[in-house]
Design a protein around this motif. Structure first.
Motif, PDB file in Angstrom:
ATOM      1  N   VAL A 232       0.900  -1.285   0.285  1.00 42.34           N
ATOM      2  CA  VAL A 232      -0.141  -0.176   0.070  1.00 42.34           C
ATOM      3  C   VAL A 232       1.007   1.494  -0.263  1.00 42.34           C
ATOM      4  CG1 VAL A 232      -1.947   1.792   1.269  1.00 42.34           C
ATOM      5  CG2 VAL A 232      -1.247  -1.148   0.853  1.00 42.34           C
ATOM      6  N   LEU A 233       0.858   2.510  -1.300  1.00 40.79           N
ATOM      7  CA  LEU A 233       1.612   3.019  -1.123  1.00 40.79           C
ATOM      8  C   LEU A 233       1.089   4.700  -1.302  1.00 40.79           C
ATOM      9  CD1 LEU A 233       3.742   2.142  -4.038  1.00 40.79           C
ATOM     10  CD2 LEU A 233       4.288   1.830  -1.751  1.00 40.79           C
ATOM     11  N   LEU A 234       1.585   5.504  -0.259  1.00 43.99           N
ATOM     12  CA  LEU A 234       1.162   6.696  -0.609  1.00 43.99           C
ATOM     13  C   LEU A 234       1.959   7.618  -1.322  1.00 43.99           C
ATOM     14  CD1 LEU A 234      -0.787   9.283   0.347  1.00 43.99           C
ATOM     15  CD2 LEU A 234       0.579   9.683   2.494  1.00 43.99           C
ATOM     16  N   LYS A 235       1.629   8.257  -2.636  1.00 39.95           N
ATOM     17  CA  LYS A 235       1.906   8.812  -3.507  1.00 39.95           C
ATOM     18  C   LYS A 235       2.181  10.269  -2.751  1.00 39.95           C
ATOM     19  CE  LYS A 235       3.863  10.117  -7.074  1.00 39.95           C
ATOM     20  NZ  LYS A 235       3.831  11.518  -7.109  1.00 39.95           N
ATOM     21  N   LEU A 236       2.985  11.231  -3.083  1.00 39.39           N
ATOM     22  CA  LEU A 236       2.490  12.271  -2.607  1.00 39.39           C
ATOM     23  C   LEU A 236       3.681  13.137  -3.670  1.00 39.39           C
ATOM     24  CD1 LEU A 236       4.569  11.522   0.966  1.00 39.39           C
ATOM     25  CD2 LEU A 236       1.949  12.733   0.431  1.00 39.39           C
ATOM     26  N   ARG A 237       3.307  14.666  -4.293  1.00 38.16           N
ATOM     27  CA  ARG A 237       3.740  15.614  -4.889  1.00 38.16           C
ATOM     28  C   ARG A 237       4.424  15.612  -5.065  1.00 38.16           C
ATOM     29  NH1 ARG A 237      -0.301  17.895  -7.530  1.00 38.16           N
ATOM     30  NH2 ARG A 237       0.878  20.266  -8.147  1.00 38.16           N
ATOM     31  N   SER A 238       4.741  15.871  -3.407  1.00 38.14           N
ATOM     32  CA  SER A 238       6.446  16.798  -2.790  1.00 38.14           C
ATOM     33  C   SER A 238       6.915  16.373  -2.168  1.00 38.14           C
ATOM     34  CB  SER A 238       5.937  18.619  -2.711  1.00 38.14           C
ATOM     35  OG  SER A 238       5.194  18.867  -2.181  1.00 38.14           O
ATOM     36  N   ARG A 239       8.187  16.849  -1.613  1.00 41.12           N
ATOM     37  CA  ARG A 239       8.740  16.386  -0.460  1.00 41.12           C
ATOM     38  C   ARG A 239       8.482  17.508   0.632  1.00 41.12           C
ATOM     39  NH1 ARG A 239      12.028  12.476  -0.623  1.00 41.12           N
ATOM     40  NH2 ARG A 239      12.524  11.274  -3.296  1.00 41.12           N
ATOM     41  N   PRO A 240       8.677  17.330   1.942  1.00 36.16           N
ATOM     42  CA  PRO A 240       9.006  18.752   2.909  1.00 36.16           C
ATOM     43  C   PRO A 240       9.825  20.333   2.623  1.00 36.16           C
ATOM     44  CG  PRO A 240       9.047  16.642   3.792  1.00 36.16           C
ATOM     45  CD  PRO A 240       9.431  16.137   1.858  1.00 36.16           C
ATOM     46  N   GLY A 241       9.464  20.732   2.264  1.00 28.14           N
ATOM     47  CA  GLY A 241       9.913  21.752   1.593  1.00 28.14           C
ATOM     48  C   GLY A 241       9.498  22.669   0.856  1.00 28.14           C
ATOM     49  N   GLU A 242       9.389  21.525  -0.721  1.00 29.71           N
ATOM     50  CA  GLU A 242       8.898  22.212  -1.717  1.00 29.71           C
ATOM     51  C   GLU A 242       7.266  22.623  -2.083  1.00 29.71           C
ATOM     52  OE1 GLU A 242      11.544  18.649  -4.192  1.00 29.71           O
ATOM     53  OE2 GLU A 242       8.957  18.567  -3.636  1.00 29.71           O
ATOM     54  N   HIS A 243       6.911  23.379  -2.942  1.00 31.22           N
ATOM     55  CA  HIS A 243       5.680  23.855  -2.995  1.00 31.22           C
ATOM     56  C   HIS A 243       5.064  23.342  -4.629  1.00 31.22           C
ATOM     57  CE1 HIS A 243       3.737  27.174  -0.870  1.00 31.22           C
ATOM     58  NE2 HIS A 243       3.812  26.240   0.435  1.00 31.22           N
ATOM     59  N   THR A 244       3.782  22.927  -4.762  1.00 35.37           N
ATOM     60  CA  THR A 244       3.316  22.728  -5.630  1.00 35.37           C
ATOM     61  C   THR A 244       1.904  23.950  -6.095  1.00 35.37           C
ATOM     62  OG1 THR A 244       1.236  21.756  -4.861  1.00 35.37           O
ATOM     63  CG2 THR A 244       4.217  20.585  -4.780  1.00 35.37           C
ATOM     64  N   PRO A 251       0.186  18.532   5.555  1.00 30.24           N
ATOM     65  CA  PRO A 251       1.592  17.999   4.401  1.00 30.24           C
ATOM     66  C   PRO A 251       0.915  16.176   4.483  1.00 30.24           C
ATOM     67  CG  PRO A 251       3.329  19.556   4.921  1.00 30.24           C
ATOM     68  CD  PRO A 251       2.304  19.630   5.891  1.00 30.24           C
ATOM     69  N   TYR A 252       0.717  15.237   4.243  1.00 27.14           N
ATOM     70  CA  TYR A 252       1.302  13.577   4.828  1.00 27.14           C
ATOM     71  C   TYR A 252       1.861  13.353   5.641  1.00 27.14           C
ATOM     72  CZ  TYR A 252      -4.031  13.388   2.419  1.00 27.14           C
ATOM     73  OH  TYR A 252      -5.043  13.282   1.915  1.00 27.14           O
ATOM     74  N   GLN A 253       3.400  13.555   4.824  1.00 20.85           N
ATOM     75  CA  GLN A 253       3.981  12.549   6.022  1.00 20.85           C
ATOM     76  C   GLN A 253       4.338  13.487   6.645  1.00 20.85           C
ATOM     77  OE1 GLN A 253       4.323  15.086   3.326  1.00 20.85           O
ATOM     78  NE2 GLN A 253       6.380  14.822   1.739  1.00 20.85           N
ATOM     79  N   LYS A 254       4.039  14.415   7.658  1.00 17.30           N
ATOM     80  CA  LYS A 254       3.585  15.284   8.859  1.00 17.30           C
ATOM     81  C   LYS A 254       2.979  14.238   9.428  1.00 17.30           C
ATOM     82  CE  LYS A 254       2.633  19.694  11.386  1.00 17.30           C
ATOM     83  NZ  LYS A 254       3.250  21.109  11.722  1.00 17.30           N
ATOM     84  N   LEU A 255       1.494  14.302   8.859  1.00 16.94           N
ATOM     85  CA  LEU A 255       0.257  13.265  10.025  1.00 16.94           C
ATOM     86  C   LEU A 255       0.584  12.003   9.934  1.00 16.94           C
ATOM     87  CD1 LEU A 255      -2.542  14.765   7.443  1.00 16.94           C
ATOM     88  CD2 LEU A 255      -1.217  15.818  10.131  1.00 16.94           C
ATOM     89  N   ALA A 256       1.671  11.112   9.615  1.00 14.55           N
ATOM     90  CA  ALA A 256       1.659   9.683   9.035  1.00 14.55           C
ATOM     91  C   ALA A 256       2.711   9.578  10.440  1.00 14.55           C
ATOM     92  CB  ALA A 256       2.965   9.019   7.389  1.00 14.55           C
ATOM     93  N   GLN A 257       4.052  10.766  10.575  1.00 14.83           N
ATOM     94  CA  GLN A 257       4.672  10.814  11.637  1.00 14.83           C
ATOM     95  C   GLN A 257       3.845   9.919  13.281  1.00 14.83           C
ATOM     96  OE1 GLN A 257       6.939  13.638  11.898  1.00 14.83           O
ATOM     97  NE2 GLN A 257       7.981  14.020  10.039  1.00 14.83           N
ATOM     98  N   LYS A 258       2.477  10.562  12.855  1.00 12.90           N
ATOM     99  CA  LYS A 258       1.346  10.539  13.938  1.00 12.90           C
ATOM    100  C   LYS A 258       1.279   9.019  14.674  1.00 12.90           C
ATOM    101  CE  LYS A 258       1.498  15.705  15.575  1.00 12.90           C
ATOM    102  NZ  LYS A 258       0.750  16.577  15.351  1.00 12.90           N
ATOM    103  N   GLN A 436       2.853  26.199   6.053  1.00  6.13           N
ATOM    104  CA  GLN A 436       3.028  24.620   7.086  1.00  6.13           C
ATOM    105  C   GLN A 436       2.716  24.193   8.242  1.00  6.13           C
ATOM    106  OE1 GLN A 436       5.825  22.864   4.706  1.00  6.13           O
ATOM    107  NE2 GLN A 436       4.556  22.800   2.732  1.00  6.13           N
ATOM    108  N   ARG A 437       3.625  25.724   8.794  1.00  5.07           N
ATOM    109  CA  ARG A 437       3.934  25.528  10.224  1.00  5.07           C
ATOM    110  C   ARG A 437       3.150  26.873  11.144  1.00  5.07           C
ATOM    111  NH1 ARG A 437       6.466  21.000  11.398  1.00  5.07           N
ATOM    112  NH2 ARG A 437       8.419  20.282   9.316  1.00  5.07           N
ATOM    113  N   VAL A 438       3.483  27.597  10.974  1.00  5.69           N
ATOM    114  CA  VAL A 438       3.129  28.968  11.499  1.00  5.69           C
ATOM    115  C   VAL A 438       1.360  29.066  11.281  1.00  5.69           C
ATOM    116  CG1 VAL A 438       2.884  31.478  12.147  1.00  5.69           C
ATOM    117  CG2 VAL A 438       4.901  30.518  11.368  1.00  5.69           C
ATOM    118  N   ALA A 439       0.918  29.132  10.403  1.00  9.26           N
ATOM    119  CA  ALA A 439      -0.889  29.360  10.141  1.00  9.26           C
ATOM    120  C   ALA A 439      -1.713  28.950  10.489  1.00  9.26           C
ATOM    121  CB  ALA A 439      -1.330  29.805   8.330  1.00  9.26           C
ATOM    122  N   PRO A 440      -1.004  26.992  10.589  1.00  6.96           N
ATOM    123  CA  PRO A 440      -2.307  26.457  11.255  1.00  6.96           C
ATOM    124  C   PRO A 440      -2.204  26.266  13.044  1.00  6.96           C
ATOM    125  CG  PRO A 440      -0.842  24.852   9.771  1.00  6.96           C
ATOM    126  CD  PRO A 440      -0.055  26.292   9.221  1.00  6.96           C
TER     127      PRO A 440
END
Length: 448
Positions: A232-244, A251-258, A436-440
């Motif tokens: 089962v793969l989660l295909k992501l558009r961008s790595r942390p710090g990149e914008h699309t 970012p799903y990467q951040k959510l997945a860490q938990k 990604q950090r301050v606004a939320p």
């Protein structure tokens, strides 16, 4: 400036994000008359086109990794402001200009190009269009693109809708040209892989809430636990710090860490086509990856878990036969796409993709060979027809109502210094951190 067998055709692509660069560069490769970039690369005796890439400076300027992922060779590549790009277009001669921008950017460039090409006997053919599915702001986006020589529609359905909008406001609709998405391709699906692979194609901005994104991630992980024999793969558009193209605040990467994910679950990046090579089931909310998957006849699901809603974009897939929920997928459901729907969406799963760009090539050839050259660009919006709307759009790109640079516009007479480039990169990094950090955090505080 008709295509020549001895002089390479010169093409300029202006893009403002990774996705639009992918669309613009691949579109240029598909619509160029004569030997395609791919064919010319195989045969050194052929004179292939010369492609110049321009990246419009902004928050979503692609990184080197994002550019390389597209896999298109360019002869030159530079980051520019709108004014710098227009100066280049005034000083150099091109045959074809592809505007791979958001609607307002296209409109600004059309007015700016009209000004810099005044009095020129011959000018390039100007092409624009959409990156993927058009499910919102149809009239607004289309009228902002009006004035280009070709407005590309990625399907028969879009071509009909585009012409309807233009004709409905009394604008010339002859520019609308039916093509297909330029990034379709790859080998047709021939059966299950070992291991059976499920891919969820994530999107940066859909859905946009923490609750909904966490739900989707938890369901994906639950599917992996329920089917330990599957990958089962989660295909992501961008790595942390990149914008699309779209801002991604969560970012799903951040959510997945938990979350405690099983061993058969993993995150993947890279070219979507390469991921589809090993995919047995493609799952998404409304990504154009679904159209890539359908083109290859890979089983494809558009999720209904969060509702079928315009804000999600999955309403576009009503009638496709692809709508389903995670509960159904957990129990082994395999969707059957509606062939008539697929045909109208430009998916070209019937083998017609090879000819999908013929009409665009023929039209470009005729325009390049027109005696006396092309008439000046004539956008629908002018200071007379939209005096309360157009000036603001142009001003965002430092252009006045006549398309000329406003006083104080970024200078175009020299390359930015190394120090200035470092400052710009730092500013973009700070912006992305804020998004990604301050606004939320600020929003959560506001909800207390």
């Amino acid at each position: 400036m008709p295509p020549s067998t001895t002089k390479p055709m010169r093409i300029a692509v202006l893009a403002d994000s990774d996705t639009r660069w992918k669309w613009g560069a691949l579109t240029a490769a598909r619509i160029v008359p004569g030997p395609t970039m791919e064919a010319a690369g195989r045969d050194a005796a052929q004179v292939g086109p010369e492609l110049s890439g321009f990246l419009l400076r902004g928050r979503a300027t692609p990184t080197a990794r994002q550019l390389a992922e597209v896999g298109v060779h360019v002869d030159s590549l530079k980051e520019v402001t709108a004014v710098e790009f227009l100066r280049t277009m005034a000083e150099e001669e091109y045959d074809l200009v592809v505007l791979a921008l958001v609607g307002g950017g296209v409109q600004a460039m059309l007015h700016g190009l009209k000004r810099v090409w005044e009095g020129r006997k011959r000018r390039p053919v100007v092409v624009t269009g959409y990156v993927g599915v058009v499910y919102e702001k149809l009239a607004d986006g289309l009228l902002l693109r009006h004035g280009a020589d070709l407005v590309l529609a990625n399907s028969r359905q879009d071509a009909d809708r585009f012409r309807g909008v233009y004709e409905g406001v009394g604008a010339d609709a002859s520019s609308v040209t039916e093509v297909a998405l330029p990034f379709l391709g790859g080998a047709p699906y021939e059966g299950e892989h070992d291991p059976y692979t499920v891919v969820f194609a994530a999107q940066p901005s859909v859905p946009d809430s923490r609750k909904d994104r966490t739900y989707l991630l938890e369901r994906l992980i639950r599917h992996a636990r329920k089917h330990p024999e599957r990958e089962v793969l989660l295909k992501l558009r961008s790595r942390p710090g990149e914008h699309t193209t779209h801002i991604e605040e969560l970012p799903y990467q951040k959510l997945a860490q938990k979350l405690d994910a099983p061993a058969n679950f993993s995150l993947v990046y890279g070219n979507m086509g390469e991921v589809l090579d090993r995919t047995d089931l493609l799952v998404t909310i409304s990504s154009t990856a679904a159209l890539e998957s359908l083109h290859r006849r890979i089983p494809t699901v558009v999720l209904s878990d969060l509702g079928v809603r315009e804000v999600l974009g999955n309403h576009h897939f009503v009638g496709s036969g692809c709508l389903a929920s995670w509960d159904q997928l957990d129990e082994g459901h395999r969707p059957e796409p509606d062939e008539e729907w697929v045909d109208r969406q430009g998916v070209a799963a019937d083998g017609s993709y090879a000819t999908a760009f013929d009409a665009a090539r023929e039209r470009i050839t005729k325009l390049l060979g027109r005696p006396g050259g092309l008439a000046p660009l004539t956008p629908y919006y002018t200071p007379a027809t939209a005096p309360g709307y157009l000036p603001g759009i142009l001003a965002r790109h430092h252009l006045g109502p006549d398309g000329s640079p406003l006083p104080g516009a970024p200078a175009a007479d020299k390359e930015p210094s190394a120090v200035k480039q470092i400052v710009r990169r730092a500013a973009r990094g700070a912006y992305r951190h804020g998004v990604q950090r301050v606004a939320p955090v600020i929003r959560r505080m506001g909800d207390l």
